[in-house]
Design a protein around this motif. Structure first.
Motif, PDB file in Angstrom:
ATOM      1  N   LEU A 188      18.991 -24.417  46.010  1.00 18.32           N
ATOM      2  CA  LEU A 188      18.595 -25.622  46.143  1.00 18.32           C
ATOM      3  C   LEU A 188      18.688 -27.035  47.269  1.00 18.32           C
ATOM      4  N   GLY A 189      19.081 -25.950  48.694  1.00 16.80           N
ATOM      5  CA  GLY A 189      19.313 -26.581  49.640  1.00 16.80           C
ATOM      6  C   GLY A 189      19.706 -25.327  51.165  1.00 16.80           C
ATOM      7  N   GLU A 190      19.540 -25.379  51.943  1.00 15.10           N
ATOM      8  CA  GLU A 190      20.552 -24.690  52.665  1.00 15.10           C
ATOM      9  C   GLU A 190      21.410 -23.698  52.709  1.00 15.10           C
ATOM     10  N   SER A 191      22.192 -25.412  51.502  1.00 15.48           N
ATOM     11  CA  SER A 191      23.911 -24.620  51.430  1.00 15.48           C
ATOM     12  C   SER A 191      24.455 -25.739  50.309  1.00 15.48           C
ATOM     13  N   ILE A 192      22.967 -25.090  49.230  1.00 20.16           N
ATOM     14  CA  ILE A 192      23.383 -25.624  47.574  1.00 20.16           C
ATOM     15  C   ILE A 192      22.489 -24.439  47.393  1.00 20.16           C
ATOM     16  N   ILE A 193      23.636 -24.495  46.187  1.00 19.59           N
ATOM     17  CA  ILE A 193      22.949 -23.450  45.085  1.00 19.59           C
ATOM     18  C   ILE A 193      23.411 -23.411  44.151  1.00 19.59           C
ATOM     19  N   ALA A 194      22.219 -23.364  42.987  1.00 20.86           N
ATOM     20  CA  ALA A 194      22.831 -23.666  41.217  1.00 20.86           C
ATOM     21  C   ALA A 194      22.936 -22.107  41.103  1.00 20.86           C
ATOM     22  N   MET A 195      23.918 -21.497  40.193  1.00 19.92           N
ATOM     23  CA  MET A 195      24.135 -20.052  39.656  1.00 19.92           C
ATOM     24  C   MET A 195      23.526 -20.842  38.592  1.00 19.92           C
ATOM     25  N   LEU A 196      22.291 -19.782  37.497  1.00 20.65           N
ATOM     26  CA  LEU A 196      22.031 -19.860  36.257  1.00 20.65           C
ATOM     27  C   LEU A 196      22.769 -18.641  36.156  1.00 20.65           C
ATOM     28  N   LEU A 197      23.637 -19.160  34.673  1.00 20.25           N
ATOM     29  CA  LEU A 197      24.114 -18.054  34.184  1.00 20.25           C
ATOM     30  C   LEU A 197      23.985 -17.797  32.573  1.00 20.25           C
ATOM     31  N   GLN A 198      23.323 -17.011  32.649  1.00 22.35           N
ATOM     32  CA  GLN A 198      23.792 -16.320  30.909  1.00 22.35           C
ATOM     33  C   GLN A 198      24.837 -16.867  30.701  1.00 22.35           C
ATOM     34  N   ARG A 199      24.532 -17.735  29.223  1.00 21.70           N
ATOM     35  CA  ARG A 199      25.230 -18.156  28.000  1.00 21.70           C
ATOM     36  C   ARG A 199      26.593 -16.790  28.047  1.00 21.70           C
ATOM     37  N   ASP A 200      26.487 -16.245  27.733  1.00 28.13           N
ATOM     38  CA  ASP A 200      27.942 -14.742  27.484  1.00 28.13           C
ATOM     39  C   ASP A 200      27.948 -14.487  28.522  1.00 28.13           C
ATOM     40  N   PHE A 201      27.578 -14.926  29.804  1.00 29.30           N
ATOM     41  CA  PHE A 201      28.228 -14.399  31.274  1.00 29.30           C
ATOM     42  C   PHE A 201      28.917 -15.463  31.348  1.00 29.30           C
ATOM     43  N   TYR A 202      28.732 -16.548  31.359  1.00 29.27           N
ATOM     44  CA  TYR A 202      28.709 -18.336  31.625  1.00 29.27           C
ATOM     45  C   TYR A 202      31.149 -18.425  30.875  1.00 29.27           C
ATOM     46  N   GLN A 203      30.576 -17.684  29.426  1.00 34.21           N
ATOM     47  CA  GLN A 203      31.420 -18.235  28.711  1.00 34.21           C
ATOM     48  C   GLN A 203      33.122 -17.017  29.692  1.00 34.21           C
ATOM     49  N   THR A 204      32.537 -16.198  30.133  1.00 31.43           N
ATOM     50  CA  THR A 204      33.867 -15.273  30.842  1.00 31.43           C
ATOM     51  C   THR A 204      34.295 -15.679  31.560  1.00 31.43           C
ATOM     52  N   PHE A 205      34.044 -16.492  32.157  1.00 32.40           N
ATOM     53  CA  PHE A 205      34.478 -17.154  33.628  1.00 32.40           C
ATOM     54  C   PHE A 205      35.547 -18.616  32.840  1.00 32.40           C
ATOM     55  N   VAL A 206      34.993 -19.060  31.068  1.00 36.79           N
ATOM     56  CA  VAL A 206      36.565 -19.788  31.127  1.00 36.79           C
ATOM     57  C   VAL A 206      36.277 -19.490  28.881  1.00 36.79           C
ATOM     58  N   PRO A 207      37.269 -18.518  29.356  1.00 40.33           N
ATOM     59  CA  PRO A 207      37.746 -17.537  27.927  1.00 40.33           C
ATOM     60  C   PRO A 207      38.459 -18.446  26.870  1.00 40.33           C
ATOM     61  N   GLU A 208      39.047 -19.670  27.684  1.00 36.15           N
ATOM     62  CA  GLU A 208      39.634 -20.858  26.272  1.00 36.15           C
ATOM     63  C   GLU A 208      38.947 -21.685  26.936  1.00 36.15           C
ATOM     64  N   LYS A 209      37.413 -21.259  26.505  1.00 36.47           N
ATOM     65  CA  LYS A 209      36.622 -23.412  26.077  1.00 36.47           C
ATOM     66  C   LYS A 209      35.765 -22.994  25.975  1.00 36.47           C
ATOM     67  N   GLN A 210      35.145 -24.049  24.953  1.00 32.89           N
ATOM     68  CA  GLN A 210      33.528 -23.963  24.144  1.00 32.89           C
ATOM     69  C   GLN A 210      32.606 -24.327  24.953  1.00 32.89           C
ATOM     70  N   VAL A 211      31.359 -23.671  25.757  1.00 28.38           N
ATOM     71  CA  VAL A 211      30.825 -23.630  26.626  1.00 28.38           C
ATOM     72  C   VAL A 211      29.607 -24.861  25.326  1.00 28.38           C
ATOM     73  N   ALA A 212      29.524 -26.262  26.630  1.00 26.84           N
ATOM     74  CA  ALA A 212      28.786 -27.397  26.096  1.00 26.84           C
ATOM     75  C   ALA A 212      27.805 -26.742  25.833  1.00 26.84           C
ATOM     76  N   ASP A 213      26.770 -27.598  25.087  1.00 28.34           N
ATOM     77  CA  ASP A 213      25.501 -27.133  24.215  1.00 28.34           C
ATOM     78  C   ASP A 213      24.864 -28.461  25.221  1.00 28.34           C
ATOM     79  N   ALA A 214      24.322 -27.854  26.616  1.00 30.36           N
ATOM     80  CA  ALA A 214      23.717 -29.256  27.226  1.00 30.36           C
ATOM     81  C   ALA A 214      22.893 -30.176  26.772  1.00 30.36           C
TER      82      ALA A 214
END
Length: 145
Positions: free
Chosen positions: A42-68
């Motif tokens: 998104l810019g020189e030092s701005i990155i959006a990591m777009l993560l497959q939903r099930d992979f994203y879930q591994t970073f927050v296993p105790e939480k529900q992933v919100a449906d944006a």
């Protein structure tokens, strides 16, 4: 302080997301893209990591992933160099399938928002550099007399 920002967002379909953002003129850092993630530059030092939903879930296993599409947890605001650039990015997003959000025009500040294909809300905004330097309230006072 911080030198970079990495925003992590869950997405349903990586290829659909790649097509959407590429059509808007963005690029990806393929060194950090794989079957689970895309590194959206998104810019020189701005990155959006777009993560497959099930992979994203591994970073927050105790939480529900919100449906944006139904729940807002963040509003991602990006600067633009001009009012025209705001409109250009908005038009590209809508042409690629985004849902148009609100538009605000305060004269010295102009922006609009859209929801991407996964429902994440992005806002593109421009502010007159003079207003940035003195602050919006002082800028308005100066303009009024």
């Amino acid at each position: 302080m911080h030198q970079m920002i990495f925003v992590n967002l869950p997405v349903a379909d990586l290829e659909r997301s790649r097509t959407f953002f590429t059509s808007m003129g963005y690029t990806f850092d393929d060194r950090f893209c794989d079957g689970n993630a895309l590194s959206l530059v998104l810019g020189e030092s701005i990155i959006a990591m777009l993560l497959q939903r099930d992979f994203y879930q591994t970073f927050v296993p105790e939480k529900q992933v919100a449906d944006a599409k139904t729940t807002s947890g963040a509003l991602l605001a990006l600067s633009a160099d001009s009012r025209d650039e705001v409109d250009e990015l908005k038009d590209k997003a809508v042409a690629a399938g985004a849902t148009l959000g609100r538009t605000e025009d305060h004269g010295f500040m102009y922006g609009c928002s859209f929801d991407d294909l996964d429902g994440h809300t992005w806002e593109i905004m421009w502010m007159d550099q003079a207003a940035v330097e003195v602050g919006p309230e002082e800028f308005v006072k100066q303009q009024q007399g």
